[in-house]
Design an enzyme around this catalytic site. Structure first.
Site, PDB file in Angstrom:
ATOM      1  N   GLY A 147      10.501  49.244 -11.870  1.00 42.27           N
ATOM      2  CA  GLY A 147       9.897  50.540 -11.304  1.00 42.27           C
ATOM      3  C   GLY A 147       8.586  50.845 -12.169  1.00 42.27           C
ATOM      4  O   GLY A 147       8.284  52.011 -12.504  1.00 42.27           O
TER       5      GLY A 147
ATOM      6  N   ASN B 100       5.740  49.940 -11.285  1.00 37.94           N
ATOM      7  CA  ASN B 100       4.569  50.509 -10.465  1.00 37.94           C
ATOM      8  C   ASN B 100       4.710  51.895  -9.890  1.00 37.94           C
ATOM      9  O   ASN B 100       3.894  52.810  -9.842  1.00 37.94           O
ATOM     10  CB  ASN B 100       4.542  49.529  -9.213  1.00 37.94           C
ATOM     11  CG  ASN B 100       3.585  48.373  -9.638  1.00 37.94           C
ATOM     12  OD1 ASN B 100       2.490  48.459  -9.795  1.00 37.94           O
ATOM     13  ND2 ASN B 100       4.400  47.317  -9.772  1.00 37.94           N
TER      14      ASN B 100
ATOM     15  N   LEU C 209      12.667  44.303  -2.822  1.00 42.01           N
ATOM     16  CA  LEU C 209      12.926  42.725  -2.484  1.00 42.01           C
ATOM     17  C   LEU C 209      13.772  42.280  -1.113  1.00 42.01           C
ATOM     18  O   LEU C 209      13.869  41.317  -0.755  1.00 42.01           O
ATOM     19  CB  LEU C 209      13.768  42.386  -3.622  1.00 42.01           C
ATOM     20  CG  LEU C 209      13.177  42.262  -5.054  1.00 42.01           C
ATOM     21  CD1 LEU C 209      14.137  41.762  -6.106  1.00 42.01           C
ATOM     22  CD2 LEU C 209      11.836  41.670  -5.020  1.00 42.01           C
TER      23      LEU C 209
ATOM     24  N   ILE D 190      12.152  44.674   5.573  1.00 47.02           N
ATOM     25  CA  ILE D 190      12.419  45.933   6.250  1.00 47.02           C
ATOM     26  C   ILE D 190      12.580  45.614   7.502  1.00 47.02           C
ATOM     27  O   ILE D 190      11.997  44.815   8.290  1.00 47.02           O
ATOM     28  CB  ILE D 190      11.250  46.729   6.033  1.00 47.02           C
ATOM     29  CG1 ILE D 190      10.531  47.024   4.618  1.00 47.02           C
ATOM     30  CG2 ILE D 190      11.384  47.961   6.728  1.00 47.02           C
ATOM     31  CD1 ILE D 190      11.437  48.128   4.060  1.00 47.02           C
TER      32      ILE D 190
ATOM     33  N   ASN E 158       2.410  47.515   0.703  1.00 46.46           N
ATOM     34  CA  ASN E 158       3.333  46.859  -0.312  1.00 46.46           C
ATOM     35  C   ASN E 158       2.334  46.314  -1.439  1.00 46.46           C
ATOM     36  O   ASN E 158       1.253  45.821  -0.941  1.00 46.46           O
ATOM     37  CB  ASN E 158       3.903  45.575   0.577  1.00 46.46           C
ATOM     38  CG  ASN E 158       4.713  44.760  -0.481  1.00 46.46           C
ATOM     39  OD1 ASN E 158       5.597  45.231  -1.227  1.00 46.46           O
ATOM     40  ND2 ASN E 158       4.363  43.416  -0.411  1.00 46.46           N
TER      41      ASN E 158
ATOM     42  N   HIS F 138       1.712  43.386  -3.899  1.00 49.58           N
ATOM     43  CA  HIS F 138       2.012  41.832  -4.149  1.00 49.58           C
ATOM     44  C   HIS F 138       1.330  41.253  -5.222  1.00 49.58           C
ATOM     45  O   HIS F 138       0.115  41.294  -5.284  1.00 49.58           O
ATOM     46  CB  HIS F 138       1.726  40.837  -3.038  1.00 49.58           C
ATOM     47  CG  HIS F 138       2.189  39.571  -2.979  1.00 49.58           C
ATOM     48  ND1 HIS F 138       3.580  39.304  -2.670  1.00 49.58           N
ATOM     49  CD2 HIS F 138       1.302  38.539  -3.313  1.00 49.58           C
ATOM     50  CE1 HIS F 138       3.478  37.787  -2.909  1.00 49.58           C
ATOM     51  NE2 HIS F 138       2.255  37.486  -3.177  1.00 49.58           N
TER      52      HIS F 138
ATOM     53  N   GLU G 165      -1.918  45.691 -11.487  1.00 50.51           N
ATOM     54  CA  GLU G 165      -1.280  46.522 -10.367  1.00 50.51           C
ATOM     55  C   GLU G 165      -1.260  47.733 -10.691  1.00 50.51           C
ATOM     56  O   GLU G 165      -0.993  48.842  -9.811  1.00 50.51           O
ATOM     57  CB  GLU G 165       0.309  45.814 -10.363  1.00 50.51           C
ATOM     58  CG  GLU G 165       0.360  44.277  -9.879  1.00 50.51           C
ATOM     59  CD  GLU G 165       1.930  44.009  -9.869  1.00 50.51           C
ATOM     60  OE1 GLU G 165       2.640  44.560  -9.359  1.00 50.51           O
ATOM     61  OE2 GLU G 165       2.200  42.736 -10.330  1.00 50.51           O
TER      62      GLU G 165
HETATM   63  C1  GRF Z   1       5.490  43.779  -9.234  1.00 53.85           C
HETATM   64  O1  GRF Z   1       5.124  42.781  -9.652  1.00 53.85           O
HETATM   65  C2  GRF Z   1       4.974  43.849  -7.818  1.00 53.85           C
HETATM   66  O2  GRF Z   1       3.818  43.401  -7.399  1.00 53.85           O
HETATM   67  C3  GRF Z   1       6.171  43.121  -6.980  1.00 53.85           C
HETATM   68  O3  GRF Z   1       7.367  43.392  -7.605  1.00 53.85           O
HETATM   69  C4  GRF Z   1       6.908  43.716  -9.018  1.00 53.85           C
HETATM   70  C5  GRF Z   1       7.520  45.022  -9.315  1.00 53.85           C
HETATM   71  O4  GRF Z   1       7.540  45.424 -10.503  1.00 53.85           O
HETATM   72  N1  GRF Z   1       6.321  43.423  -5.407  1.00 53.85           N
HETATM   73  P1  GRF Z   1       8.111  47.096 -10.908  1.00 53.85           P
HETATM   74  O5  GRF Z   1       9.495  47.108 -10.375  1.00 53.85           O
HETATM   75  O6  GRF Z   1       7.109  47.991 -10.176  1.00 53.85           O
HETATM   76  O7  GRF Z   1       7.804  46.990 -12.402  1.00 53.85           O
END
Ligand code: GRF
Length: 205
Positions: free
Chosen positions: A12, A14, A89, A92, A106, A108, A178
């Site tokens: 989490g 992000n 993960l 959907i 999303n 990536h 990110e």
């Molecule tokens: C990130 O690297 C994102 O790009 C990918 O999954 C990871 C999630 O990281 N889809 P977090 O749970 O936000 O730390």
């Protein structure tokens, strides 16, 4: 104010970056719901600590889990504007995607359309990038359609990896970006500055 739901499965960070940008008033938005396919994960804990309503989704045979249909109804009642997959993960279901057309994005951890598709998540991505010998990786934020990592690209950021010694080092560098790109894109949605013109996505200044 933009009403957001964030889907998570793990750490989490992000989600944390979005919440921080909202706290600092860089984004005019509210995270109304955090949804996870896993009851036990750091992202759900941090959502709860922030007083955000959480739901588990998917495995309806387990208690406390909701179906995609339930969640879809909740989102419609609450008029959710944007659904952000931030480390979610699971794929959907198509019906859910149809219900929220152009409202699901999303993040990536590579430069799509390279290094995407089924099984390309987390360290799998960074290992593949490392083994390819690529000198540049990056971050992609894209719309979600019915095919893994295939929806239209909204924004990307490159990361120089010409001097890295491991996939872990790539992961670390990419993650830092990110945490900048995702709040930036969510902010652009909140300002209504993401437009689809001639089958391309334009992010206005
Ligand atoms: C990130 O690297 C994102 O790009 C990918 O999954 C990871 C999630 O990281 N889809 P977090 O749970 O936000 O730390």
């Amino acid at each position: 104010m933009l009403k957001i739901a964030v889907f998570v499965s793990g750490r989490g960070t992000n989600l944390g970056a979005i919440l921080e940008a909202i706290k600092q008033k860089k984004i005019l938005a509210e995270v109304k719901f955090v949804v996870s396919n896993k009851k036990e994960c750091a992202a759900l804990n941090s959502a709860e600590e922030n007083g955000i309503k959480t739901y588990c989704i998917g495995n309806v045979s387990k208690s406390d889990y909701h179906s995609y249909e339930d969640i879809s109804n909740i989102f419609k009642n609450e008029e959710i504007d944007l659904i952000v997959l931030a480390g979610f993960l699971k794929k959907i279901p198509d019906d859910f995607i149809d219900s929220f057309e152009n409202k699901i994005i999303n993040i990536h951890p590579a430069l799509l359309p390279s290094f995407g598709g089924k099984g390309m998540y987390g360290m799998n991505v960074h290992k593949a990038v490392f083994e390819s010998g690529a000198k540049v990786s990056g971050v992609t934020v894209h719309f979600v359609d019915k095919v893994y990592d295939n929806g239209m690209i909204i924004s990307q950021k490159c990361v120089d990896i010409s001097d890295v010694a491991s996939p872990e080092e790539i992961a670390e560098r990419v993650l830092q970006q990110e945490h900048k790109l995702l709040p930036y894109v969510v902010g652009k949605f909140s300002e209504n500055k993401i437009k689809k013109i001639d089958n391309r996505i334009i992010v206005e200044d």
